[in-house]
Design a protein around this motif. Structure first.
Motif, PDB file in Angstrom:
ATOM      1  N   GLY A  15     -60.756  10.967 -27.382  1.00  0.00           N
ATOM      2  CA  GLY A  15     -60.309  12.294 -27.004  1.00  0.00           C
ATOM      3  C   GLY A  15     -60.365  12.574 -25.521  1.00  0.00           C
ATOM      4  N   GLY A  16     -60.983  11.700 -24.760  1.00  0.00           N
ATOM      5  CA  GLY A  16     -61.114  11.887 -23.336  1.00  0.00           C
ATOM      6  C   GLY A  16     -59.899  11.424 -22.565  1.00  0.00           C
ATOM      7  N   SER A  17     -60.007  11.492 -21.236  1.00  0.00           N
ATOM      8  CA  SER A  17     -58.916  11.137 -20.338  1.00  0.00           C
ATOM      9  C   SER A  17     -59.393  10.155 -19.280  1.00  0.00           C
ATOM     10  CB  SER A  17     -58.347  12.381 -19.652  1.00  0.00           C
ATOM     11  OG  SER A  17     -57.787  13.287 -20.578  1.00  0.00           O
ATOM     12  N   LEU A  18     -58.427   9.412 -18.753  1.00  0.00           N
ATOM     13  CA  LEU A  18     -58.698   8.434 -17.715  1.00  0.00           C
ATOM     14  C   LEU A  18     -57.423   8.250 -16.911  1.00  0.00           C
ATOM     15  CD1 LEU A  18     -61.369   6.810 -17.246  1.00  0.00           C
ATOM     16  CD2 LEU A  18     -60.245   4.871 -18.330  1.00  0.00           C
ATOM     17  N   ARG A  19     -57.552   7.991 -15.614  1.00  0.00           N
ATOM     18  CA  ARG A  19     -56.392   7.722 -14.774  1.00  0.00           C
ATOM     19  C   ARG A  19     -56.545   6.380 -14.086  1.00  0.00           C
ATOM     20  NH1 ARG A  19     -53.932  11.014  -9.547  1.00  0.00           N
ATOM     21  NH2 ARG A  19     -55.745  10.031  -8.539  1.00  0.00           N
ATOM     22  N   LEU A  20     -55.575   5.501 -14.308  1.00  0.00           N
ATOM     23  CA  LEU A  20     -55.520   4.215 -13.643  1.00  0.00           C
ATOM     24  C   LEU A  20     -54.645   4.310 -12.399  1.00  0.00           C
ATOM     25  CD1 LEU A  20     -55.002   1.779 -16.665  1.00  0.00           C
ATOM     26  CD2 LEU A  20     -57.146   2.659 -15.710  1.00  0.00           C
ATOM     27  N   SER A  21     -55.002   3.554 -11.375  1.00  0.00           N
ATOM     28  CA  SER A  21     -54.222   3.472 -10.150  1.00  0.00           C
ATOM     29  C   SER A  21     -53.905   2.019  -9.849  1.00  0.00           C
ATOM     30  CB  SER A  21     -54.982   4.080  -8.968  1.00  0.00           C
ATOM     31  OG  SER A  21     -55.280   5.439  -9.183  1.00  0.00           O
ATOM     32  N   CYS A  22     -52.770   1.800  -9.202  1.00  0.00           N
ATOM     33  CA  CYS A  22     -52.378   0.461  -8.773  1.00  0.00           C
ATOM     34  C   CYS A  22     -51.754   0.574  -7.390  1.00  0.00           C
ATOM     35  CB  CYS A  22     -51.399  -0.164  -9.761  1.00  0.00           C
ATOM     36  SG  CYS A  22     -50.774  -1.790  -9.278  1.00  0.00           S
ATOM     37  N   GLU A  23     -52.461   0.080  -6.391  1.00  0.00           N
ATOM     38  CA  GLU A  23     -51.961   0.085  -5.022  1.00  0.00           C
ATOM     39  C   GLU A  23     -51.314  -1.261  -4.713  1.00  0.00           C
ATOM     40  OE1 GLU A  23     -53.432   1.112  -0.448  1.00  0.00           O
ATOM     41  OE2 GLU A  23     -54.864   1.089  -2.100  1.00  0.00           O
ATOM     42  N   VAL A  24     -50.115  -1.217  -4.144  1.00  0.00           N
ATOM     43  CA  VAL A  24     -49.298  -2.407  -3.945  1.00  0.00           C
ATOM     44  C   VAL A  24     -49.076  -2.643  -2.460  1.00  0.00           C
ATOM     45  CG1 VAL A  24     -47.103  -3.522  -4.477  1.00  0.00           C
ATOM     46  CG2 VAL A  24     -48.154  -1.968  -6.138  1.00  0.00           C
ATOM     47  N   SER A  25     -49.098  -3.904  -2.065  1.00  0.00           N
ATOM     48  CA  SER A  25     -48.782  -4.291  -0.696  1.00  0.00           C
ATOM     49  C   SER A  25     -47.922  -5.549  -0.712  1.00  0.00           C
ATOM     50  CB  SER A  25     -50.054  -4.524   0.127  1.00  0.00           C
ATOM     51  OG  SER A  25     -50.829  -5.574  -0.424  1.00  0.00           O
ATOM     52  N   GLY A  26     -47.154  -5.751   0.352  1.00  0.00           N
ATOM     53  CA  GLY A  26     -46.356  -6.954   0.492  1.00  0.00           C
ATOM     54  C   GLY A  26     -44.935  -6.860  -0.025  1.00  0.00           C
ATOM     55  N   ILE A  27     -44.520  -5.708  -0.546  1.00  0.00           N
ATOM     56  CA  ILE A  27     -43.163  -5.497  -1.021  1.00  0.00           C
ATOM     57  C   ILE A  27     -42.664  -4.141  -0.536  1.00  0.00           C
ATOM     58  CG2 ILE A  27     -43.432  -6.944  -3.073  1.00  0.00           C
ATOM     59  CD1 ILE A  27     -43.712  -4.322  -4.685  1.00  0.00           C
ATOM     60  N   ILE A  28     -41.349  -3.932  -0.681  1.00  0.00           N
ATOM     61  CA  ILE A  28     -40.781  -2.617  -0.392  1.00  0.00           C
ATOM     62  C   ILE A  28     -40.983  -1.764  -1.631  1.00  0.00           C
ATOM     63  CG2 ILE A  28     -38.769  -1.334   0.375  1.00  0.00           C
ATOM     64  CD1 ILE A  28     -39.847  -3.349   2.397  1.00  0.00           C
ATOM     65  N   PHE A  29     -42.056  -1.012  -1.653  1.00  0.00           N
ATOM     66  CA  PHE A  29     -42.488  -0.314  -2.861  1.00  0.00           C
ATOM     67  C   PHE A  29     -41.449   0.698  -3.336  1.00  0.00           C
ATOM     68  CE2 PHE A  29     -44.660   3.148  -5.043  1.00  0.00           C
ATOM     69  CZ  PHE A  29     -45.384   2.459  -6.000  1.00  0.00           C
ATOM     70  N   SER A  30     -40.828   1.412  -2.411  1.00  0.00           N
ATOM     71  CA  SER A  30     -39.939   2.508  -2.780  1.00  0.00           C
ATOM     72  C   SER A  30     -38.709   2.044  -3.553  1.00  0.00           C
ATOM     73  CB  SER A  30     -39.499   3.284  -1.536  1.00  0.00           C
ATOM     74  OG  SER A  30     -38.810   2.436  -0.633  1.00  0.00           O
ATOM     75  N   SER A  31     -38.353   0.777  -3.478  1.00  0.00           N
ATOM     76  CA  SER A  31     -37.196   0.243  -4.189  1.00  0.00           C
ATOM     77  C   SER A  31     -37.581  -0.615  -5.390  1.00  0.00           C
ATOM     78  CB  SER A  31     -36.326  -0.575  -3.234  1.00  0.00           C
ATOM     79  OG  SER A  31     -37.018  -1.704  -2.748  1.00  0.00           O
ATOM     80  N   THR A  32     -38.845  -0.568  -5.798  1.00  0.00           N
ATOM     81  CA  THR A  32     -39.377  -1.448  -6.820  1.00  0.00           C
ATOM     82  C   THR A  32     -39.697  -0.688  -8.099  1.00  0.00           C
ATOM     83  OG1 THR A  32     -40.330  -2.910  -5.147  1.00  0.00           O
ATOM     84  CG2 THR A  32     -41.226  -3.073  -7.374  1.00  0.00           C
ATOM     85  N   THR A  33     -39.255  -1.234  -9.238  1.00  0.00           N
ATOM     86  CA  THR A  33     -39.655  -0.699 -10.533  1.00  0.00           C
ATOM     87  C   THR A  33     -41.104  -1.090 -10.823  1.00  0.00           C
ATOM     88  OG1 THR A  33     -37.419  -0.720 -11.448  1.00  0.00           O
ATOM     89  CG2 THR A  33     -39.243  -0.807 -13.015  1.00  0.00           C
ATOM     90  N   MET A  34     -41.916  -0.109 -11.181  1.00  0.00           N
ATOM     91  CA  MET A  34     -43.331  -0.330 -11.465  1.00  0.00           C
ATOM     92  C   MET A  34     -43.606  -0.091 -12.943  1.00  0.00           C
ATOM     93  SD  MET A  34     -44.534  -1.214  -8.548  1.00  0.00           S
ATOM     94  CE  MET A  34     -46.255  -1.254  -9.071  1.00  0.00           C
ATOM     95  N   GLY A  35     -44.604  -0.796 -13.470  1.00  0.00           N
ATOM     96  CA  GLY A  35     -44.920  -0.641 -14.874  1.00  0.00           C
ATOM     97  C   GLY A  35     -46.379  -0.899 -15.187  1.00  0.00           C
ATOM     98  N   TRP A  36     -46.738  -0.534 -16.416  1.00  0.00           N
ATOM     99  CA  TRP A  36     -48.048  -0.832 -16.979  1.00  0.00           C
ATOM    100  C   TRP A  36     -47.864  -1.507 -18.329  1.00  0.00           C
ATOM    101  CZ3 TRP A  36     -52.580  -0.231 -14.397  1.00  0.00           C
ATOM    102  CH2 TRP A  36     -52.588   0.628 -13.295  1.00  0.00           C
ATOM    103  N   TYR A  37     -48.572  -2.608 -18.532  1.00  0.00           N
ATOM    104  CA  TYR A  37     -48.668  -3.291 -19.812  1.00  0.00           C
ATOM    105  C   TYR A  37     -50.126  -3.323 -20.236  1.00  0.00           C
ATOM    106  CZ  TYR A  37     -43.860  -5.052 -19.410  1.00  0.00           C
ATOM    107  OH  TYR A  37     -42.494  -5.165 -19.311  1.00  0.00           O
TER     108      TYR A  37
END
Length: 115
Positions: A15-37
């Motif tokens: 019933g609780g909540s959690l927030r995951l973060s993923c910081e990316v370097s080495g690519i043009i992030f703004s043009s990249t599709t991001m996902g979670w598996y």
């Protein structure tokens, strides 16, 4: 060097909540599709959520309505907000970055939902 650095995992009660973060370097992030598996030990990885560079979102059926993916291009970071967590959400969660020629994977981060 391309790096995907995940954070925010851990132990949470049902019933609780959690927030995951993923910081990316080495690519043009703004043009990249991001996902979670996510992956349970011994089982195949499954799509949790995906967000395109333009902001369009897709979710796996088991999390739709409970999880939300977002991105902050100024911080090169993608987030996964997880609400109403259930024990069956327990898994290793992986961040992905899709460029034109390769899918990059994070190392994975453990999320455990238990009382």
């Amino acid at each position: 060097q391309v790096q995907l650095e995940e954070s925010g995992g851990g132990l949470v009660q049902p019933g609780g909540s959690l927030r995951l973060s993923c910081e990316v370097s080495g690519i043009i992030f703004s043009s990249t599709t991001m996902g979670w598996y996510r992956q349970v030990s011994g089982k195949q990885r499954e799509l949790v959520a995906k967000i395109l560079s333009g902001g369009t979102r897709n979710y796996g059926g088991s999390v739709k309505g409970r999880f939300s993916i977002s991105r902050d291009d100024a911080k090169n970071t993608v987030y996964l907000q997880m609400n109403s967590l259930k024990p069956e959400d327990t898994a290793v969660y992986y961040c992905t970055a899709d460029t034109t020629d390769y899918r990059y994977w994070g190392q994975g981060i453990q999320v455990t939902v238990s009382s």
